[in-house]
Design an enzyme around this catalytic site. Sequence first.
Site, PDB file in Angstrom:
ATOM      1  N   HIS A 129      11.103 -20.736 -15.548  1.00 23.05           N
ATOM      2  CA  HIS A 129       9.670 -20.534 -15.800  1.00 23.05           C
ATOM      3  C   HIS A 129       8.939 -21.871 -15.849  1.00 23.05           C
ATOM      4  CE1 HIS A 129       6.051 -19.018 -18.016  1.00 23.05           C
ATOM      5  NE2 HIS A 129       6.141 -20.207 -18.592  1.00 23.05           N
ATOM      6  N   GLU A 130       9.497 -22.824 -16.587  1.00 22.64           N
ATOM      7  CA  GLU A 130       8.853 -24.135 -16.701  1.00 22.64           C
ATOM      8  C   GLU A 130       8.858 -24.859 -15.358  1.00 22.64           C
ATOM      9  OE1 GLU A 130       7.126 -24.791 -19.145  1.00 22.64           O
ATOM     10  OE2 GLU A 130       7.865 -23.231 -20.483  1.00 22.64           O
ATOM     11  N   HIS A 133       5.996 -23.712 -13.315  1.00 16.23           N
ATOM     12  CA  HIS A 133       4.755 -24.409 -13.675  1.00 16.23           C
ATOM     13  C   HIS A 133       4.651 -25.738 -12.927  1.00 16.23           C
ATOM     14  CE1 HIS A 133       2.709 -22.001 -16.607  1.00 16.23           C
ATOM     15  NE2 HIS A 133       3.716 -21.957 -17.453  1.00 16.23           N
ATOM     16  N   GLU A 203       0.433 -18.115 -16.801  1.00 15.31           N
ATOM     17  CA  GLU A 203       1.700 -17.696 -17.400  1.00 15.31           C
ATOM     18  C   GLU A 203       2.324 -16.551 -16.606  1.00 15.31           C
ATOM     19  OE1 GLU A 203       3.454 -19.194 -19.783  1.00 15.31           O
ATOM     20  OE2 GLU A 203       1.876 -20.704 -19.674  1.00 15.31           O
TER      21      GLU A 203
END
Length: 280
Positions: A129-130, A133, A203
């Site tokens: 997930h990071e 980003h 998100e």
Amino acid sequence: MINNLKTFILLASLTALLVVIGGLLGGSTGMLVALLFAGIMNFSAYWYSDTLVLKMYNAEPLSNNHFVYHIVSELAHRAGTSVPKVYLINNSTPNAFATGRNPENASIAVTTGLLDRLTQEEITGVLAHELAHVIHRDTLINVVSATIAGAISGIANMFMWLSMFGHNSNNEEGVHPVVGMIMMIVAPLAAGLIQMAISRSREFEADAGGARISGNPQWLASALLKLDQANHEQYFDEAETHPATAHLFIINPLNGEKLANLFSTHPSTAERVARLRAMY
């Protein structure tokens, strides 16, 4: 490209805000001083805000031999991007964030609590997930918006003190109490809106992107449920001290009962989990 444009708009907005305040406080001289200050702040926000955030949380770099680095390295190679630096925050509250002005200068930070509470598969889901980003170039605008939100809050505090102690009966100097009161109310709301507008949709996109990178959306879904529960059970002291950075984290680290969390910087965990479970 879109995030770069958003970053430019945010920096320009901060400059305009500071110049207006400088004019209120010191006329044309105040405006020039504010313009110079804004230039320095914008330069610092672009080049050093990621380093500042890592220092706020006393993050320490992990060695290339650490298993978390190996996971990040494998995910980055799978996604075809540069391998970010990896940092560890000594805090029992499980959470994580990514920062950096571009994928070539990115960092991912995780807490000791995250490593203690999650399985390796769940940790992989969070790291993916990071990394999403980073790939989406959310990290620059996120950290710049944190700087701007912090600046707005600081300006509001400055006006509060000036309105209390800098006003005289002839209104020849200082700031009128009404102006101070308006800034005290409006500035924190503006800071919250900046954070909310930037982070909520990103998100969802990072969740989906991370699930594709890891290959299993259930890993992240399971991690989010654990992180959400843990962050309701305990305080993340550093995050409470620096609320302007809340939107950087995968789960909002602020106490939900506090006024500082009036505007949610993240979508609901239930909605995020539902979307992930519906992917495959």
